[in-house]
Enzyme design. Sequence first.
Site, mmCIF file in Angstrom:
data_model
loop_
_atom_site.group_PDB
_atom_site.id
_atom_site.type_symbol
_atom_site.label_atom_id
_atom_site.label_comp_id
_atom_site.label_asym_id
_atom_site.label_seq_id
_atom_site.Cartn_x
_atom_site.Cartn_y
_atom_site.Cartn_z
ATOM 1 N N ASN A 1 0.868 -1.175 0.000
ATOM 2 C CA ASN A 1 0.000 0.000 0.000
ATOM 3 C C ASN A 1 0.909 1.230 0.000
ATOM 4 O OD1 ASN A 1 -1.765 2.072 0.570
ATOM 5 N ND2 ASN A 1 -2.411 1.285 2.571
ATOM 6 N N LYS B 1 0.161 4.265 -0.179
ATOM 7 C CA LYS B 1 -0.455 5.430 0.489
ATOM 8 C C LYS B 1 -0.248 6.713 -0.339
ATOM 9 C CE LYS B 1 -0.215 3.023 4.865
ATOM 10 N NZ LYS B 1 -0.083 3.062 6.319
ATOM 11 N N HIS C 1 -9.478 0.933 5.313
ATOM 12 C CA HIS C 1 -8.167 1.102 5.964
ATOM 13 C C HIS C 1 -8.346 1.991 7.195
ATOM 14 C CE1 HIS C 1 -4.039 2.251 6.714
ATOM 15 N NE2 HIS C 1 -3.696 1.178 6.036
ATOM 16 N N GLU D 1 -6.724 4.372 8.248
ATOM 17 C CA GLU D 1 -6.559 5.805 7.979
ATOM 18 C C GLU D 1 -7.839 6.393 7.395
ATOM 19 O OE1 GLU D 1 -2.934 5.290 5.781
ATOM 20 O OE2 GLU D 1 -1.963 4.645 7.633
ATOM 21 N N GLU E 1 -5.112 -5.164 10.616
ATOM 22 C CA GLU E 1 -4.088 -4.149 10.857
ATOM 23 C C GLU E 1 -4.365 -3.446 12.182
ATOM 24 O OE1 GLU E 1 -2.205 -2.860 6.786
ATOM 25 O OE2 GLU E 1 -3.820 -1.513 7.310
ATOM 26 N N GLY F 1 2.743 2.051 10.923
ATOM 27 C CA GLY F 1 3.711 3.136 10.767
ATOM 28 C C GLY F 1 4.439 3.492 12.057
ATOM 29 N N SER G 1 3.653 -2.395 10.293
ATOM 30 C CA SER G 1 5.106 -2.478 10.444
ATOM 31 C C SER G 1 5.687 -3.825 10.023
ATOM 32 C CB SER G 1 5.522 -2.130 11.881
ATOM 33 O OG SER G 1 5.133 -0.794 12.189
HETATM 34 P P1 13P Z 1 3.189 0.207 7.776
HETATM 35 O O1 13P Z 1 3.701 -1.056 7.146
HETATM 36 O O2 13P Z 1 3.909 1.432 7.341
HETATM 37 O O3 13P Z 1 3.069 0.065 9.257
HETATM 38 O O4 13P Z 1 1.669 0.394 7.226
HETATM 39 C C1 13P Z 1 0.791 -0.640 7.305
HETATM 40 C C2 13P Z 1 -0.415 -0.285 6.531
HETATM 41 O O5 13P Z 1 -1.172 0.579 6.925
HETATM 42 C C3 13P Z 1 -0.649 -0.993 5.258
HETATM 43 O O6 13P Z 1 -1.925 -0.752 4.787
#
Ligand code: 13P
Length: 249
Positions: free
Chosen positions: A9, A11, A94, A96, A166, A172, A212
Amino acid sequence: MRSYYIAGNWKMHKTVAESVALAKELKEKLAGCGEKVLVAPAFTALAAVAEALKGSNILLGAQNMGPEEQGAHTGEVSVLMLKDLGVKAVILGHSERRHSYSEGDALINKKVLLALKHGIEPILCVGETLEEREGGTLEAVIGMQVREGLKGVEAAALKSVTIAYEPVWAIGTGKTATPEDADAVHAYIRKVLASLYGETASKSMCIQYGGSVKADNAASLMAKPNIDGALVGGASLKVDTFAPIALFR
Ligand code: 13P
């Protein structure tokens, strides 16, 4: 042999040129990779990345989509537009989107159903916050997100659906759930799926872990019986950090 589903992803990162460059590097590095691999660039780079990935096994994904097919929805991108570009899967719900853009289960469910209607495979993301985990509501939260997200999804369509677990506190942050903790939540998700669709369907569903994921923890996470792949954020932005995750075995 069990097959894994590794998705990147990207982002809100990368210009079109940067996205194409990464797609080309991945195409070369992952030629012959036996896993199912997907990359989800920004909307603006989808067309160019689709072109760059031609002739490779890497699938094209989107990070979100609107809940309607078309119409007066300023700023939204429709499932038909994604399909037109060769998008095969879409990340929905997601954390976010849930937390920064207030997307709720009903809206996410509408998108899941719309994606399935048009033959795009949804990756339905679920996950608890640290507060929810520490407050003892993890199972209630995850159970609700899975049930509501899949409302109206018929058993026959399940093979096109992936769940991504997740934990919000692991995204992150560099904090990963231990393989044991992640596997326990995946097992719980399977229990919820079994209550909805039966044991057999539940066992055959793909559940990715995200939060992560890096080259050095991917293998131990995916060694767990209920973890069928990874949804990777930060580490998916460079060939040197993403390719080893897809080539973990
Ligand atoms: P990270 O791997 O940066 O923690 O992000 C995970 C994520 O949100 C994938 O959709």
